[in-house]
Structure formats: structure tokens, C-alpha cells
Design an enzyme around this catalytic site. Sequence first.
Site, short mmCIF file in Angstrom:
data_model
loop_
_atom_site.label_atom_id
_atom_site.label_comp_id
_atom_site.label_asym_id
_atom_site.label_seq_id
_atom_site.Cartn_x
_atom_site.Cartn_y
_atom_site.Cartn_z
CG MET A 24 -1.91 -1.17 1.15
SD MET A 24 -3.45 -0.84 2.01
CE MET A 24 -2.87 -0.46 3.64
CG HIS A 49 6.87 -1.80 2.14
ND1 HIS A 49 6.75 -0.64 2.85
CD2 HIS A 49 5.65 -2.42 2.22
CE1 HIS A 49 5.52 -0.53 3.34
NE2 HIS A 49 4.83 -1.60 2.98
CE LYS A 89 3.56 -4.41 11.39
NZ LYS A 89 2.58 -4.10 10.39
NE ARG A 102 -3.18 1.65 9.45
CZ ARG A 102 -3.53 0.65 8.64
NH1 ARG A 102 -2.85 -0.47 8.63
NH2 ARG A 102 -4.57 0.77 7.84
P1 AMP Z 1 1.45 -2.86 3.50
O1 AMP Z 1 2.01 -1.80 2.59
O2 AMP Z 1 1.42 -2.46 4.93
O3 AMP Z 1 0.15 -3.42 2.99
O4 AMP Z 1 2.49 -4.07 3.46
C1 AMP Z 1 2.86 -4.63 2.23
C2 AMP Z 1 3.68 -5.88 2.50
O5 AMP Z 1 4.84 -5.53 3.25
C3 AMP Z 1 2.92 -6.90 3.35
O6 AMP Z 1 3.22 -8.20 2.86
C4 AMP Z 1 3.47 -6.68 4.72
O7 AMP Z 1 3.40 -7.83 5.56
C5 AMP Z 1 4.91 -6.34 4.40
N1 AMP Z 1 5.52 -5.62 5.52
C6 AMP Z 1 5.00 -4.54 6.17
N2 AMP Z 1 5.80 -4.19 7.19
C7 AMP Z 1 6.84 -5.07 7.19
C8 AMP Z 1 8.00 -5.25 8.02
N3 AMP Z 1 8.26 -4.44 9.04
N4 AMP Z 1 8.85 -6.26 7.72
C9 AMP Z 1 8.59 -7.09 6.68
N5 AMP Z 1 7.52 -6.98 5.86
C10 AMP Z 1 6.66 -5.99 6.12
#
Ligand code: AMP
Length: 282
Positions: free
Chosen positions: A30, A37, A149, A187
Amino acid sequence: MRFVTSIADLGPALKALRKAKKSVGFVPTMGALHAGHLSLIRSSRAEMDVTAVSVFVNPTQFGPAEDFDAYPRPLDHDRAMCEKEGADLLFAPPVAEMYPGGYATYVLQERYTESFEGEIRTGHFHGVCTVCAKLFNLVQPNTAYFGQKDYQQSVVVRRMARDMNFDLTIRVCPTVREPDGLAMSSRNVYLSPEQRRQATALRRALDKAEAMFESGERRAQPLVAAMERVIHEAPAAKVDYIAVVNPDSLREIRRIESEAAVLLAVRLGKTRLIDNTRLVVK
Ligand code: AMP
């Protein structure tokens, strides 16, 4: 790197990339990209010929009272980060491209979505499953990369991919943390300096559970109670749930026979933070 915002351009761009090379890795996000990421992009780059990233703040996975409008959208920064990490393609569609007028079809998963994040954030995983199914159809990756995570999300998406016969592998990569142990999250920017200080309680609670487990504790109840005590040392923190679960079924277990996932969700003011760890009997 190719930068694409329309579905019409995505197919030809992927076709051109696939022509010379074979395997496609996909990192759905996102945006507001951070080191977590980027670690997924790096894993894909290491293992696959082509790496595609998506940045899409998916409205269907946000509840009506959630932060869809406030969610950070630094697209220029994200584009530069993807370029720097060597991604081959960034797909960043507007909402109307993914959900045009008249849109009416959703992927609803039962069972794995009913507890924890799914219980507190009603409809959240329906949005996640729907957008992942759409993105998997559009990108047709061989492997899709997710972070540990969001542990429940990784279980839900893997199940959805199996159930819907997507011919791909879901790879789950380790959680990337700040130096003080807080799991990186888009966040975290919502936290005040004081909340940010108290947010280290999540990692400390998981450390406590890991230490007790290593000393031989196998019962869930004492692990959960000890974690609650650690969280309550942070005066602003409110526990949404702490659970010891079977890592595949996500069902709560009383005793760890071979493996468990410990799931944790905590509120600090209006911000919800989640984290988890795996416990494996050696
Ligand atoms: P999001 O942008 O929050 O939807 O996350 C996109 C992807 O990045 C998802 O697969 C999350 O699990 C992964 N992600 C988010 N935060 C972390 C983190 N701290 N370490 C590893 N992967 C992460």
C-alpha cells in the site's frame, strides 16, 4: 524501471519483461515504502528474474471508521525507492482503475478471517483477498512476497491462492524492525513521540514469551499472562488480543506441542500496532 498506472498498459509491459526473462516475483504493497517493504523487493530480486511491485491503497480493506483518507501516499518517494532497489515494474493504479463504476465482485474467505484482525476489522480480509486475487490475475507472478509482520494476512492470502487455484508460491519474509525492536509499519508515523517510546512494549512482550518458551514453558496461558504484564507497563497501551495459535489453522492452542504463532495487537491512542513471533519446539 517501467511505471504503469493503467490495466491496459500493464499487460504489454509485463509481456515485454517476460519475453527475455522467465520468473516473475511480485510485491504487493500500500506504499509509504519502508525497509520492510524493501526487504521483500530484495528477496524477489534475489530469487526471480523480474520483480514487479504494486502500490495501491486498497479502499475495500479499510473499515468506514478507519484511516483510508489519512493513509500516507508519498508516490514519488515510493517510485524512487522501487527504482533504487532495482524493481523492473511499479504498478500504481488509481482506485477507479481497480474498482470501476458498477464493480460488484468480492472474494470472501471463511474461517481464517473470522478471528483476530478479521474480528476487529470487519470486512478487512475480504478486501485483502479481493485485491490480492485481482492483482495476482493482472500480474500473474510465479512468487508473491509477503511480510511475516502481518502473520494472519500471510495465512489468509496463502489459503485464498490455494483455494482459487492461483498457480503461484507465497513467500513469507521476516519482519524488519527499527533498532529498538518496533516492527516497521507505514502507520508508525501516526504515533506521538511518547506513544512511539511506549510502542517498544510489543517487542518486549514477544521477547518475554520467547524467553519463557526457551526455558521450557509450553502452556499458552502463562505466556499470554506474562505478555499482558509487559504491555501494561506501557500506560498508554491497550491490548486488543494476545493469542497463542496453531501457525497454519490460526486456532488458539493451550499447549505448544511442536509449533505456534504468538499474535499480538495493541492500541496506542488511535493507532493499532500488530506484531507476532513463531515458537518452534527443537
Ligand atoms: P502494506 O504496505 O502495509 O500493505 O504491506 C505490504 C507488505 O509488506 C505486506 O506483505 C506486509 O506484511 C509487508 N511488511 C510490512 N511491514 C513489514 C515489516 N516491518 N517487515 C517485513 N515486511 C513488512
